[in-house]
Scaffold this active site. Structure first.
Site, PDB file in Angstrom:
ATOM      1  CB  SER A  64      -6.003   4.047  -7.382  1.00 38.13           C
ATOM      2  OG  SER A  64      -6.761   3.792  -8.624  1.00 38.13           O
TER       3      SER A  64
ATOM      4  NE  ARG B  16      -3.993  -1.143  -9.285  1.00 32.79           N
ATOM      5  CZ  ARG B  16      -5.051  -0.205  -9.615  1.00 32.79           C
ATOM      6  NH1 ARG B  16      -4.722   0.289 -10.606  1.00 32.79           N
ATOM      7  NH2 ARG B  16      -5.817  -0.102  -8.960  1.00 32.79           N
TER       8      ARG B  16
ATOM      9  CG  ASN C 296       2.616  -3.543  -8.506  1.00 31.00           C
ATOM     10  OD1 ASN C 296       2.991  -4.696  -8.219  1.00 31.00           O
ATOM     11  ND2 ASN C 296       1.547  -2.901  -8.315  1.00 31.00           N
TER      12      ASN C 296
END
Lengths: 280, 156
Positions: free
Chosen positions: A209, A213, A217
């Site tokens: 994660s 992440r 993004n």
């Protein structure tokens, strides 16, 4: 598929391909000139742009901070020292807020993560054709400027953090304690398989994660910049609209790049804190 | 988008950066910050102490001033008392002197009158003797009648 759409697709693909150096299928070493070539090189290849920009930015960061650190005095701080101290205090208070154990490595780690990721993300605010344009003029087939849109970079960091988490888990709790944490809760010893499944997923989710992440993004943000950049070739009205959109997205993106750097730092601190906890 | 050696390269780069930061960047900055924090705290404490001392000094000053005032008024009262005393003494001395002068004058007058009287007595005695001689028409020996004359002189 129209010619316009085709070049747009090529444009996007071109911007999403790293400059890869490795062994070609025919056995020779060199840069990959197409995405397919890069893919065929397999694991034994290296993204020159990712490595180059990340090292450049990291060295830049450490150079400036080292410069300040060398001249740091308790007297009235100058401009650069003031800024550096502000960042250091910010990171320090974040670490003190989330990290309860004592470990002199965590705060410098957090600082490195925060500034390095911030700088790598910041490259996203450069107009996306500048550096690739220069690289193209120099004869390089690809050039991806934003390091954090390369999963190699984000996973490289998150796996290092994960290794630290594992190391400190074992060091603090002992191997038995760590294994016990993975297998004996939340359902007790009779639910061992279920426990292992839950805790294993929990454990593996941390680096995945963390890396995804940041990567997601930045990749999405970069993609929007690319899409906006395509508008520049679509006539005057679209170009002006694109200019406005690019400006607006860049402003918004300032928030995102800082936030992502901060999240990566904070989660790293939290994960390492959990690794140091001994209460189970 | 391919996972390749970059992953390992990035991990190593990251580790080196963290090591460098931990070794050469973080400690000096944090120690400078700590030192400044201490410096500021010391400065504030010193300022507090200075303020406190100022207060004490002001209190001491007002106390001293009060004391001085008391002493001054004491001195003034004493001086006044002394002045009155001196005046009284002077008055007494003057009076005594006056009395003395008066009494000595009186004594002198007394003496003077006494002497005058003596002289008068002598003259009167001579006159009396001369008178008596004339009355007796003969020379009276003063020596022979000195006793008598003395008695007469004392009776005058």
């Amino acid at each position: 598929m129209s010619a316009e759409a085709h070049t747009s697709t090529e444009y996007i693909r071109h911007h999403l391909q790293n400059l890869t150096y490795g062994q070609h299928v025919d056995g020779t070493w060199g840069l990959a000139h197409t995405a397919q070539e890069a893919r065929d090189m397999g694991f034994m290849a290296i993204n020159v742009d990712t490595m180059g920009f990340s090292i450049l930015l990291g060295v830049l960061f450490l150079f400036f901070f080292r410069m300040v650190a060398k001249s740091a005095a308790p007297g009235v701080p100058g401009g650069l020292q003031n800024f550096v101290e502000w960042v250091v205090e910010f990171v320090d208070s974040s670490v003190k807020g989330s990290f309860t154990a004592r470990n002199p490595m965590v705060a410098p780690l957090a600082l490195t993560i925060f500034i390095w990721i911030f700088l790598m993300n910041l490259m996203d605010l450069l107009p996306i054709d500048w550096l690739p344009g220069v690289a193209g003029a120099l004869g390089l087939p690809f050039m991806k400027v934003v390091v954090s849109t390369d999963p190699n970079a984000t996973f490289g960091m998150s796996l290092t953090v994960f290794a630290l988490v594992l190391y400190y888990s074992v060091k603090m709790k002992g191997l038995g304690g760590f294994v016990g944490e993975l297998t004996l809760q939340p359902f007790g010893k009779w639910g061992m398989p279920a426990n292992l499944l839950l805790e294993g997923v929990n454990l593996i989710a941390k680096p995945v994660s963390l890396a995804l992440r940041l990567f997601g993004n930045m990749y999405a943000g970069e993609m929007i910049f690319i899409l906006i950049a395509i508008m520049f070739s679509g006539g005057a009205v679209l170009a002006v609209t694109g200019g406005v959109l690019q400006w607006a997205w860049a402003v918004f993106h300032i928030l995102i790049i800082t936030l992502q750097a901060f999240i990566f730092m904070t989660l790293t601190i939290v994960y390492l804190d959990m690794a140091h906890q001994e209460h189970h | 988008m391919n996972i390749n050696m970059t992953l390992i390269g990035q991990s190593i780069t990251f580790a080196i950066f963290v090591w460098f930061c931990m070794k050469f960047v973080w400690p000096p900055i944090v120690s400078a910050l700590e030192a400044r924090k201490k410096l500021i705290a010391d400065g504030l404490a010193a300022a507090d102490r200075g303020k406190h001392e100022l207060e004490l000094a002001a209190k001491r000053a007002s106390e001293t001033m009060h004391e001085a005032k008391l002493k001054a008024s004491d001195i003034i009262a004493q001086a006044e008392k002394r002045a009155v005393q001196i005046v009284e003494e002077a008055k007494g001395a003057a009076k005594g002197e006056g009395d003395r002068m008066i009494s000595s004058a009186k004594a002198e007058i007394e003496q003077e009158s006494h002497r005058a009287r003596e002289a008068l007595r002598g003259e009167i005695a001579a006159l009396v003797v001369a008178g008596a001689g004339k009355v007796l028409r003969r020379e009276v020996s003063a020596q022979a009648h000195a006793d008598l004359l003395e008695v007469i002189k004392n009776e005058l």
